[in-house]
Design a protein around this motif. Sequence first.
Motif, mmCIF file in Angstrom:
data_model
loop_
_atom_site.group_PDB
_atom_site.id
_atom_site.type_symbol
_atom_site.label_atom_id
_atom_site.label_comp_id
_atom_site.label_asym_id
_atom_site.label_seq_id
_atom_site.Cartn_x
_atom_site.Cartn_y
_atom_site.Cartn_z
ATOM 1 N N LEU A 2 0.617 -1.051 0.083
ATOM 2 C CA LEU A 2 -0.134 -0.026 0.300
ATOM 3 C C LEU A 2 0.674 1.336 0.015
ATOM 4 O O LEU A 2 2.040 1.376 0.526
ATOM 5 N N MET A 3 0.350 2.677 -0.367
ATOM 6 C CA MET A 3 0.933 3.708 -1.020
ATOM 7 C C MET A 3 0.195 5.077 -0.742
ATOM 8 O O MET A 3 -1.183 4.794 -0.623
ATOM 9 N N SER A 4 1.222 5.568 0.318
ATOM 10 C CA SER A 4 0.429 6.744 1.443
ATOM 11 C C SER A 4 -0.135 8.057 -1.035
ATOM 12 O O SER A 4 0.844 7.939 -1.561
ATOM 13 N N MET A 5 -0.941 8.368 0.254
ATOM 14 C CA MET A 5 -0.796 9.899 -1.185
ATOM 15 C C MET A 5 0.193 10.907 -1.165
ATOM 16 O O MET A 5 -0.173 12.088 -1.367
ATOM 17 N N THR A 6 0.715 10.653 0.500
ATOM 18 C CA THR A 6 1.536 12.166 1.030
ATOM 19 C C THR A 6 2.533 12.612 0.943
ATOM 20 O O THR A 6 3.109 11.206 1.132
ATOM 21 N N GLY A 7 3.558 13.343 0.334
ATOM 22 C CA GLY A 7 4.417 12.804 0.640
ATOM 23 C C GLY A 7 5.350 14.405 0.268
ATOM 24 O O GLY A 7 4.655 14.581 0.016
ATOM 25 N N PHE A 8 6.683 13.909 0.473
ATOM 26 C CA PHE A 8 7.316 15.464 -0.011
ATOM 27 C C PHE A 8 8.853 14.743 -0.097
ATOM 28 O O PHE A 8 9.112 13.446 0.195
ATOM 29 N N GLY A 9 9.623 14.786 -1.669
ATOM 30 C CA GLY A 9 10.669 14.634 -1.766
ATOM 31 C C GLY A 9 11.574 16.174 -2.082
ATOM 32 O O GLY A 9 11.262 17.232 -3.043
ATOM 33 N N ARG A 10 12.828 15.758 -2.232
ATOM 34 C CA ARG A 10 14.018 16.668 -3.392
ATOM 35 C C ARG A 10 14.885 16.663 -3.664
ATOM 36 O O ARG A 10 15.434 15.174 -3.018
ATOM 37 N N GLY A 11 14.960 17.334 -4.800
ATOM 38 C CA GLY A 11 16.636 17.073 -5.051
ATOM 39 C C GLY A 11 17.143 17.945 -5.741
ATOM 40 O O GLY A 11 16.736 18.590 -6.439
ATOM 41 N N ILE A 145 8.644 9.062 -3.302
ATOM 42 C CA ILE A 145 8.082 7.684 -3.049
ATOM 43 C C ILE A 145 8.394 7.128 -1.387
ATOM 44 O O ILE A 145 7.881 6.485 -1.463
ATOM 45 N N ASN A 146 9.467 7.194 -1.391
ATOM 46 C CA ASN A 146 10.504 6.392 0.145
ATOM 47 C C ASN A 146 8.855 7.048 0.725
ATOM 48 O O ASN A 146 9.190 6.480 1.916
ATOM 49 N N MET A 147 8.987 8.451 1.119
ATOM 50 C CA MET A 147 7.643 9.332 1.836
ATOM 51 C C MET A 147 6.436 8.567 1.756
ATOM 52 O O MET A 147 5.657 7.759 3.054
ATOM 53 N N ARG A 148 6.250 7.937 0.689
ATOM 54 C CA ARG A 148 4.483 7.329 0.921
ATOM 55 C C ARG A 148 4.920 5.993 0.567
ATOM 56 O O ARG A 148 3.218 5.852 1.461
ATOM 57 N N CYS A 149 5.658 5.383 1.173
ATOM 58 C CA CYS A 149 6.186 3.940 1.100
ATOM 59 C C CYS A 149 6.370 4.040 2.630
ATOM 60 O O CYS A 149 5.065 2.937 3.175
ATOM 61 N N ARG A 286 -12.561 3.355 6.475
ATOM 62 C CA ARG A 286 -12.607 4.429 5.368
ATOM 63 C C ARG A 286 -12.119 5.688 5.714
ATOM 64 O O ARG A 286 -11.497 6.364 4.412
ATOM 65 N N GLU A 287 -11.550 6.085 6.652
ATOM 66 C CA GLU A 287 -10.959 7.826 6.912
ATOM 67 C C GLU A 287 -9.290 7.174 6.665
ATOM 68 O O GLU A 287 -8.518 7.927 5.911
ATOM 69 N N GLN A 288 -8.793 6.275 6.684
ATOM 70 C CA GLN A 288 -7.173 5.878 6.406
ATOM 71 C C GLN A 288 -7.403 5.794 5.358
ATOM 72 O O GLN A 288 -6.491 6.083 4.953
ATOM 73 N N ILE A 289 -8.741 4.709 4.403
ATOM 74 C CA ILE A 289 -8.055 4.849 2.687
ATOM 75 C C ILE A 289 -8.643 5.921 1.910
ATOM 76 O O ILE A 289 -7.890 6.080 0.834
ATOM 77 N N GLN A 290 -8.752 7.239 2.498
ATOM 78 C CA GLN A 290 -9.040 8.317 1.792
ATOM 79 C C GLN A 290 -7.007 8.971 1.532
ATOM 80 O O GLN A 290 -7.173 10.037 1.023
ATOM 81 N N ASN A 291 -6.433 7.956 2.332
ATOM 82 C CA ASN A 291 -4.572 8.438 2.153
ATOM 83 C C ASN A 291 -4.494 7.463 1.292
ATOM 84 O O ASN A 291 -3.191 7.788 1.041
ATOM 85 N N VAL A 292 -5.146 6.989 0.716
ATOM 86 C CA VAL A 292 -4.355 5.492 -0.006
ATOM 87 C C VAL A 292 -4.631 6.136 -1.237
ATOM 88 O O VAL A 292 -5.236 6.393 -2.798
ATOM 89 N N GLU A 293 -3.348 5.773 -2.406
ATOM 90 C CA GLU A 293 -2.935 6.092 -3.652
ATOM 91 C C GLU A 293 -3.699 4.723 -4.532
ATOM 92 O O GLU A 293 -3.968 3.428 -3.901
#
Length: 293
Positions: A2-11, A145-149, A286-293
């Motif tokens: 499962l992967m979350s929809m929220t995250g942040f990445g910098r490059g 992606i690492n943060m979302r995972c 249901r509340e949890q899956i609102q954040n699932v990709e």
Amino acid sequence: MLMSMTGFGRGESSDDTYNFTVEVKSLNHRYNDIIIKMPKHINYMEENINKMIRKRVRRGRVEVYIDLKYINDNNVNVNVDIPLATAYKEALENMRDNLNIDEDININHIIKMPEVVKTERKKDDENKIWSCLKEALDEALNNLINMRCKEGEQIFNDITKKTMNIKNMIEEIEKRAPIVVEEYREKLEKRVGELLKNQYELDENKLANEVVFFADKSSIDEEVVRLYSHVDQLFGCLNSNESVGRKLDFLIQEMNREINTIGSKSSDIAISRLVVDFKSELEKIREQIQNVE
């Protein structure tokens, strides 16, 4: 997984000419919505950026911020419009003389006039600039992606635990259902006996018909079977590598429909309590899956 929809990445990436800093932020969203903010003169790269993001992020609102600095900036031409500057100078001098202003006209006055000084950037090497930008974007997406995972793993564990609780409740409801019919028979027989005061013989056939009618009316076999099926599908989604957020949302809706039907059919206090607990646990999922990709 499962992967979350929220995250942040910098490059960040640099070569002998360009320095790119890319920040990617993703938020909950029903669809795959990508917003890109970058210098206007490299807007032609937007399609490539979109394609690269959509390969890695399948659902959610993605906000991309791209900053570009030139290390050795020899790509800018500065052009001065001398005829226009001369015209401005003459106009300013004429205005000064007519208004009796005791002040000299200098270059600072003229350079502020519109269109006198123009900067023009030479055309960038598209392949070279994309190569540098792609490296920074790839690093930012990897971190995203690492943060979302990581967040997705926590959601997975929580939903799995709650789904097991729900499955246990279904099993308790299933066990309780036939007992409810037997208890109804005993209560009915006792009540009829009290009303007749044992002066008349109890008609076993009519009693049996009434019990059968009650059993048929309150039967929850179909709902229980469908709930088991939905639970199995839910576990399957949790262990899938696909984007499953929408499917999970649909399954939760269907499970809520089935448990509501069970609640409306049953007059048993024990089953009613299980229905309330079931719906409470289902709402948490249901509340949890609102954040699932």
